[in-house]
Design an enzyme around this catalytic site. Structure first.
Site, short mmCIF file in Angstrom:
data_model
loop_
_atom_site.label_atom_id
_atom_site.label_comp_id
_atom_site.label_asym_id
_atom_site.label_seq_id
_atom_site.Cartn_x
_atom_site.Cartn_y
_atom_site.Cartn_z
N TYR A 60 5.75 -2.05 13.34
CA TYR A 60 5.48 -0.94 12.43
C TYR A 60 6.79 -0.24 12.09
O TYR A 60 7.34 0.49 12.91
CB TYR A 60 4.49 0.06 13.04
CG TYR A 60 3.13 -0.53 13.40
CD1 TYR A 60 2.69 -1.72 12.84
CD2 TYR A 60 2.30 0.11 14.32
CE1 TYR A 60 1.45 -2.26 13.17
CE2 TYR A 60 1.06 -0.42 14.66
CZ TYR A 60 0.65 -1.61 14.08
OH TYR A 60 -0.58 -2.14 14.42
N GLY A 210 -9.59 2.41 5.05
CA GLY A 210 -9.76 3.58 4.19
C GLY A 210 -10.89 3.46 3.19
O GLY A 210 -11.26 4.43 2.53
N GLY A 215 -13.99 5.10 -0.62
CA GLY A 215 -14.74 4.24 -1.52
C GLY A 215 -13.82 3.53 -2.50
O GLY A 215 -12.62 3.42 -2.29
#
Length: 340
Positions: A60, A210, A215
């Protein structure tokens, strides 16, 4: 005041918060790195709320997320957390998965230095090197446990047969895998194998990267450099189909008086007391909302309804980009083939 219960993860003695915090998005892959002071503040807020199981990896950043956590976990804070990091992905523009013993040791030493700690609580092999028998990689991890550099061993994206072979060398405490309402393939073989062997289950991307928070509108919110823009499930032709799942989850959430992301997380929490989701966030309000999922109670009927709408054909598109290895390509050669 801590508001998150604690659970035993696996059967080797590790105890963690029932919900963890994925730290990847603070530094990498989801757009530009976020401001360091804000992220340290978020980590401290999480710990004070009882979210003490923190998840990072040397890839990361690469490396910068571990440095961030090292700064956040100074004296007086380190003792309060269960820190998980990972090795195994070399990333310098291309992915290379590595699991030979010299690399395992060098990666561990480098992570200890960046995190500025003496011992890693849970050390995962991030992806499985299919050129190296898993017994060889595990043998080096076992030595690192004996030397006190790591306490517990985990694997990420490993097949059932790889898990069995690894566990025979040294007990595996946790398997990290993608598990959510739109990624349920692990339920067939991997989850039962973990339960048979007494291995804890850590669910990453429990909110569908997410998707169950925002949505189909998620795509408009993504910053430049966010790798979700290229993911198959977020491509327009697939998103049009996948938004039906979000709408149905949203309907049930409205009836339950919670958000779609809380409902999605609650579904994972209700899978059993051997499962810990590690939703990531970079905002305190989202962290608070995720903690709120622990208060959402689902009946067997709620669970059945959610599972009926989240079947295999309710999602279009692969869950990860081409070239990213998963448990489907994680079997390693037999030990007898190894030439050190």
């Amino acid at each position: 005041m801590a508001r998150v219960p604690r659970i035993k993860l696996g059967s080797q003695g590790l105890e963690v918060s029932a919900q963890g915090l994925g730290c990847m998005g603070m530094s990498a892959f989801y757009g530009p790195p976020k401001p360091e002071p804000d992220m340290i503040n978020l980590i401290h807020h999480a710990i004070n709320a009882g979210v003490t199981f923190l998840d990072t990896s040397d890839v990361y950043g690469p490396k910068t997320n571990e440095i961030l956590l090292g700064k956040a976990l100074k004296e007086g804070v380190r003792e309060k957390v269960e820190l998980a990091t990972k090795f195994g992905i070399n990333y310098d523009g291309t992915w290379e998965v590595t699991g030979d013993p010299a690399y395992v040791r060098a990666a561990c030493e480098a992570s200890l230095q960046r995190l500025d700690i003496d011992c890693i609580d849970l050390y995962y092999q991030h992806r499985i090197d299919t050129r190296v028998p898993i017994e060889i990689t595990m043998g080096e991890l076992k030595k690192l446990v004996e030397e006190g550099k790591i306490k517990y061993v985990g694997l990420s994206e490993a097949s059932a047969s790889t898990i069995r072979r690894a566990h025979a060398v040294h007990p595996i405490t946790a398997i990290q895998l993608e598990w959510s309402l739109w990624s349920r393939d692990v339920e067939e073989e991997i989850i039962p194998t973990c339960r048979e062997l007494g291995i804890g289950i850590v669910s990453y991307s429990p909110l569908g990267r997410g998707f169950f928070s925002s949505g189909p509108n998620l795509l408009q919110k993504l910053e430049d450099g966010d790798f979700r823009k290229d993911m198959p499930r977020f491509q327009p032709e697939n998103l049009e189909h996948n938004k039906i799942l979000y709408e149905r989850v949203n309907e049930i959430a409205s009836k339950k008086g919670c958000t779609p992301s809380q409902l999605s997380l609650a579904w994972i929490h209700h899978q059993g007391n051997d499962v810990v989701p590690i939703p990531g966030t970079t905002k305190i309000e989202n962290l608070e909302q995720n903690i709120g999922a622990l208060s959402v109670k689902l009946t067997p009927e709620d669970m059945a309804e959610l599972e009926s709408i989240a079947s295999a054909d309710s999602v279009k598109g692969a869950r990860s980009n081409e070239g990213i290895s998963t448990y489907l390509d994680s079997d390693t050669p037999p030990l007898s083939s190894w030439k050190a």
